[in-house]
Enzyme design. Structure first.
Site, PDB file in Angstrom:
ATOM      1  N   PHE A 219     -29.094 -10.890  43.618  1.00 49.18           N
ATOM      2  CA  PHE A 219     -28.416 -10.574  44.876  1.00 49.18           C
ATOM      3  C   PHE A 219     -28.935  -9.307  45.542  1.00 49.18           C
ATOM      4  CE2 PHE A 219     -24.850  -9.558  41.662  1.00 49.18           C
ATOM      5  CZ  PHE A 219     -25.293  -8.261  41.412  1.00 49.18           C
TER       6      PHE A 219
ATOM      7  N   ASP B 190     -26.055 -16.737  40.500  1.00 45.85           N
ATOM      8  CA  ASP B 190     -26.085 -15.707  39.464  1.00 45.85           C
ATOM      9  C   ASP B 190     -27.477 -15.706  38.835  1.00 45.85           C
ATOM     10  OD1 ASP B 190     -25.274 -13.786  37.463  1.00 45.85           O
ATOM     11  OD2 ASP B 190     -23.224 -14.542  37.647  1.00 45.85           O
TER      12      ASP B 190
ATOM     13  N   GLY C 284     -30.727 -16.517  41.012  1.00 44.50           N
ATOM     14  CA  GLY C 284     -31.347 -15.529  41.885  1.00 44.50           C
ATOM     15  C   GLY C 284     -30.872 -14.123  41.596  1.00 44.50           C
TER      16      GLY C 284
ATOM     17  N   HIS D 287     -17.789  -3.416  42.118  1.00 43.83           N
ATOM     18  CA  HIS D 287     -17.332  -2.250  41.337  1.00 43.83           C
ATOM     19  C   HIS D 287     -18.352  -1.844  40.271  1.00 43.83           C
ATOM     20  CE1 HIS D 287     -15.150  -4.060  37.546  1.00 43.83           C
ATOM     21  NE2 HIS D 287     -16.291  -4.661  37.765  1.00 43.83           N
TER      22      HIS D 287
END
Length: 352
Positions: free
Chosen positions: A243, A215, A241, A261
């Site tokens: 994503f 995260d 990090g 989502h």
């Protein structure tokens, strides 16, 4: 029966039906009044103040630095909605609903009430019609930034949001563990893993596995603190990090809860492509999101989909939409699992 009598009976029935419908519509229109009342009570910690038993309004007003007559009107309204119970003498006691708004109970929804009904969401939803006109998400037009940047500038609100996500995870994780077997996996990478509640639960369920909590850096540091006394902490690698740039490699299971989502298809595809690029041979991907039902089925998913439209520009998806999204990133839908929670489990593997 005379035709005039039949007509009168039909007219009376139609009038009663309309009256019932009007009451239902009125309840829908004014539903946010109760929601905001819950948010205010949670912010004032009223449910916590009632944890040890009933208290009168004067006492509660002194404890919360509020205007006693106005506080009474708030609590009376909450009692009419079943959130509290009013006793003689302007005293109030807790209910099963208010107990879920306390800070110290498992599965607490206090942070969720404050987050979802507070400034960020409430102000953005005030401009909801803009999203329908333009397709742009209302949060951006309301605050002139995205929600993640906004949270970085409001650390206390960010902490409440992260706490909300952790508590909501506690609510759904049992349902996830009931239907999916995590024991075959040896390296579980939780993408956007937050404070590590779900990863911890998965590692408890899979004693031979190690985990990677991935995260943003500030969230990873919070997770270190939250998990410091967890028995599984020694099996967790904390990896900060982004994503959209890359994800940790070598996992045989990649999990994402309430991640895709938040994003439109283009951004979601990029996340999935980054996973597809580094996943171990034979690895699986689990997307833990709502899976929208067929039309006209009562379900929380379509309303959450509107929330994504307002707040992030993301969306909830049907099973077929997940299949198309996965295929665009070089993955194949394997199965969709239903759970005893709002979340579904979308399982995928590398396409041949």
């Amino acid at each position: 029966m005379a035709s005039g009598t039949v007509q009168q009976v039909n007219a009376d029935a139609a009038a009663l039906e309309q009256q019932a419908a009007a009451q239902q519509v009125l309840g829908i229109i004014t539903g946010f009044w109760l929601s905001r009342a819950v948010q205010v009570a949670a912010t004032l910690e009223i449910p916590d103040l009632l944890a040890d038993g009933p208290r009168d309004v004067q006492d509660l007003a002194a404890a919360t630095s509020t205007h006693a007559p106005s506080l009474y009107r708030l609590l009376r309204a909450l009692a009419s909605g079943g959130v509290l119970r009013e006793l003689p003498g302007q005293c109030f006691e807790a209910t099963a609903l208010s107990n879920l708004l306390r800070k110290d109970v498992p599965g607490s929804m206090r942070s969720t009430a404050i987050t979802e009904l507070g400034l960020m969401h409430y102000a953005a939803w005030g401009n909801f019609i803009d999203s329908i006109h333009t397709g742009e998400y209302a949060f951006q037009t309301t605050f002139q930034t995205d929600p993640w940047t906004y949270l970085k500038g409001h650390p206390q609100l960010a902490a409440t949001f992260n706490d909300s996500m952790t508590n909501l995870t506690r609510v759904v994780q049992r349902a996830i563990l009931e239907v999916y077997d995590f024991t075959p996996y040896r390296r579980i990478v939780d993408i956007g893993g937050g404070q590590g509640q779900l990863l911890s639960a998965m590692l408890h369920a899979s004693p031979e596995a190690s985990g990677v909590l991935f995260d943003a850096g500030s969230v990873v540091e919070q997770a270190r603190e939250v998990l410091q006394h967890e028995p599984v902490k020694g099996r967790i690698e904390f990896h900060p990090g982004n994503f959209f740039e890359s994800v940790p490699d070598g996992g045989d299971l990649y999990t994402m809860k309430w991640i895709l989502h938040d994003w439109a298809d283009a951004e979601s595809r990029l996340i999935l492509e980054n996973i597809r690029r580094v996943m171990a041979p034979g690895a699986r991907v689990l997307i833990l999101d709502m899976v929208l039902p067929e039309a006209n089925v009562p379900d929380f998913g379509p309303m959450m989909d509107l929330n994504m439209l307002v707040m992030t520009g993301g969306r909830e998806r049907t099973a077929s939409e997940f299949a198309d999204l996965l295929a665009s990133a070089g993955l194949r839908l394997v199965r969709v699992y239903k759970t005893q929670s709002p979340l579904g489990i979308v399982e995928a593997e590398a396409a041949a």
